[in-house]
Design a protein around this motif. Structure first.
Motif, PDB file in Angstrom:
ATOM      1  N   ASP A  46       0.741  -1.138  -0.086  1.00 40.14           N
ATOM      2  CA  ASP A  46       0.000  -0.006  -0.083  1.00 40.14           C
ATOM      3  C   ASP A  46       0.829   1.065  -0.015  1.00 40.14           C
ATOM      4  OD1 ASP A  46      -2.341   1.379   2.323  1.00 40.14           O
ATOM      5  OD2 ASP A  46      -1.810   2.020   0.430  1.00 40.14           O
ATOM      6  N   GLN A  47       1.147   1.873  -0.995  1.00 42.78           N
ATOM      7  CA  GLN A  47       1.969   3.016  -1.159  1.00 42.78           C
ATOM      8  C   GLN A  47       1.613   4.214  -0.364  1.00 42.78           C
ATOM      9  OE1 GLN A  47       3.749   3.943  -5.280  1.00 42.78           O
ATOM     10  NE2 GLN A  47       2.804   2.176  -6.060  1.00 42.78           N
ATOM     11  N   SER A  48       0.473   4.340   0.088  1.00 47.73           N
ATOM     12  CA  SER A  48       0.137   5.367   0.736  1.00 47.73           C
ATOM     13  C   SER A  48       0.675   5.342   2.131  1.00 47.73           C
ATOM     14  CB  SER A  48      -1.438   5.781   0.721  1.00 47.73           C
ATOM     15  OG  SER A  48      -2.015   4.569   1.466  1.00 47.73           O
ATOM     16  N   THR A  49       0.964   3.959   2.536  1.00 46.88           N
ATOM     17  CA  THR A  49       1.336   3.896   3.676  1.00 46.88           C
ATOM     18  C   THR A  49       2.869   3.804   3.861  1.00 46.88           C
ATOM     19  OG1 THR A  49      -0.290   2.199   3.800  1.00 46.88           O
ATOM     20  CG2 THR A  49       1.219   2.120   5.804  1.00 46.88           C
TER      21      THR A  49
END
Lengths: 110, 347
Positions: A46-49
């Motif tokens: 999860d790139q936003s994490t």
């Protein structure tokens, strides 16, 4: 039901993200190269994490970062430091222990 | 024309990136912006192929997700006004304070308006205006209390919230079983209901205000649809002579109310206090009823006239009524004292 499974799976994955990230930072990596390395090993990220996580790990003194302005665009490289490596080793041991415990439970062992 | 369209398409896809960047960075504190912006922009372009289209851009931005969520993760700050650490404390305090504020403001506003407005206009208009103003004052006070409490807790969440990991109890620290000792066990039968205590105080305050203004309120009204005040029933001078004990009674009721709030259950001391207040009530009744000058002379004449009897007969009837009222009030006081003593001795 699928939503529920998805939520539980995400939770499971989120817990292992730090360990996964630390394992790939033995050589300096920048955000996207790290993503590619992890995905090549079959781990969905999860790139936003991920990016905030890198920042936080640096703040916690586990990684060091440096800006590379030589290539086509400026990139921030992260690398694990001594303290980080120490923690990584210990965390790996914790993971193995957890793995063993859970495997025992799932197989109906003692 | 074709070149313009191509130019605009190029601008559009770049705009998408720029707008996304802005949405993330505008939610970040100044210090973090430049570094994060640079890294983020670099990352986005890394994700895009060489001749990327708007569709590619959208795909890339989708993997990064909601800019607000991304920004909140960078900031590591709460996406809520009041979080789990303080929420329980917040709600508990609200439940405690707002009813008290409501009751006290209601009593003061009502009594104040009553004192102010009575005798100024027609009784029905006065009643409406009193209730309307009081209601508005109560609503206004309640809203303000809610606002200030919420604001204080929102600030707490963002300042000392970082040092606290678990929900905070009333004592400000992490919960342990010892905290239970602080809460007295109140069996349901002994509990003092908040509205009951408030109602008593309100009732007394109401009567005191009516007492003060008896000459304008308590009287003979005549007329069909438009009632006009003809004359007061009581002699106001006589009433005012006993003002000291009336005020003492009000103060005792107020003290009883506060004590009830603190203790929240019927204890022996509270039951005793209750009896004392009741005794003062009975004394007041006795004093008033035995005063020969209680009633307005004109009222007695008017009544005798209406009933076609002599003044002596009317006065005899009034004396009977006094006895009946006196006995009823005394009975109520005794029963109430008894009931509450029983509550206090229950285990």
């Amino acid at each position: 039901m699928d939503d529920l499974l998805h939520a539980f799976t995400t939770e499971l994955r989120r817990g292992t993200l730090t360990l996964a990230v630390l394992s790939q930072l033995d050589s300096p990596q920048y955000g996207y190269s790290l993503v590619q390395r992890l995905e090549n090993s079959g781990i969905t990220i999860d790139q936003s994490t991920l990016y905030p996580l890198l920042r936080r790990l640096e703040k916690q003194g586990i990684l060091t970062s440096s800006w590379n302005t030589e290539e086509s665009r400026p990139r921030k490289y992260y690398e694990i430091n001594e303290k980080g490596y120490d923690i990584f080793k210990k965390l790996t041991m914790e993971w193995n222990k957890l793995n063993e415990e859970l495997t025992n439970l799932l197989e109906g062992g003692e | 024309m074709k070149n313009l369209r191509i130019y605009l398409k190029e601008e559009n896809k770049l705009d998408l990136i720029k707008v996304y960047m802005k949405e993330v960075t505008k939610r970040l504190p100044e210090k973090m912006r430049k570094d994060i912006a640079l890294e983020l922009e670099s990352t986005i372009y890394d994700m895009l192929p060489d001749n990327f289209t708007e569709a590619h851009v959208e795909e890339a931005l989708a993997t990064l997700g909601n800019p607000a969520v991304l920004a909140s993760r960078y900031k590591d700050s709460p996406m809520h006004l009041i979080g789990p650490k303080f929420y329980d404390l917040y709600i508990s305090l609200l439940k405690l304070i707002i009813p008290i504020v409501g009751i006290v403001v209601f009593i003061t506003a009502f009594v104040n308006r009553l004192h102010h407005d009575v005798g100024t206009d027609h009784i029905s208009l006065v009643a409406v205006s009193i209730f309307g103003e009081t209601l508005w004052t109560v609503i206004s006070a309640t809203i303000q209390t809610f606002f200030w409490m919420t604001l204080i807790f929102a600030i707490l969440e963002r300042t000392i919230g970082n040092k606290v990991n678990e929900p905070v109890t009333l004592s400000g620290k992490k919960w342990t079983p010892k905290d239970l000792k602080q809460i007295p066990y109140v069996p349901a039968k002994r509990e003092v209901k908040l509205y009951e205590a408030g109602f008593n105080l309100f009732w007394t305050a109401l009567w005191v205000t009516i007492y003060f203004n008896a000459q304008y309120i308590i009287g003979i009204y005549e007329g069909g649809t438009t009632l006009t005040f003809v004359m007061p029933i009581f002699n106001q001078e006589t009433l005012m002579a006993y003002i000291v004990i009336i005020i003492i009674h009000l103060i005792l009721e107020a003290i009883k109310f506060v004590y009830m709030l603190i203790v929240r259950q019927w204890t022996i001391p509270l039951a005793f206090g209750n009896v004392v207040v009741h005794i003062v009530s009975i004394v007041i009744i006795i004093l008033l009823f035995t005063d020969a000058q209680l009633f307005n002379v004109e009222f007695i004449e008017y009544l005798a006239n209406k009933r076609n009897e002599t003044i002596g007969q009317t006065e005899a009837m009034i004396t009977n009524i006094k006895w009946i009222i006196g006995l009823i009030v005394t009975a109520i006081c005794i029963i109430d004292s008894f009931i509450n003593f029983r509550k206090a001795t229950l285990k």
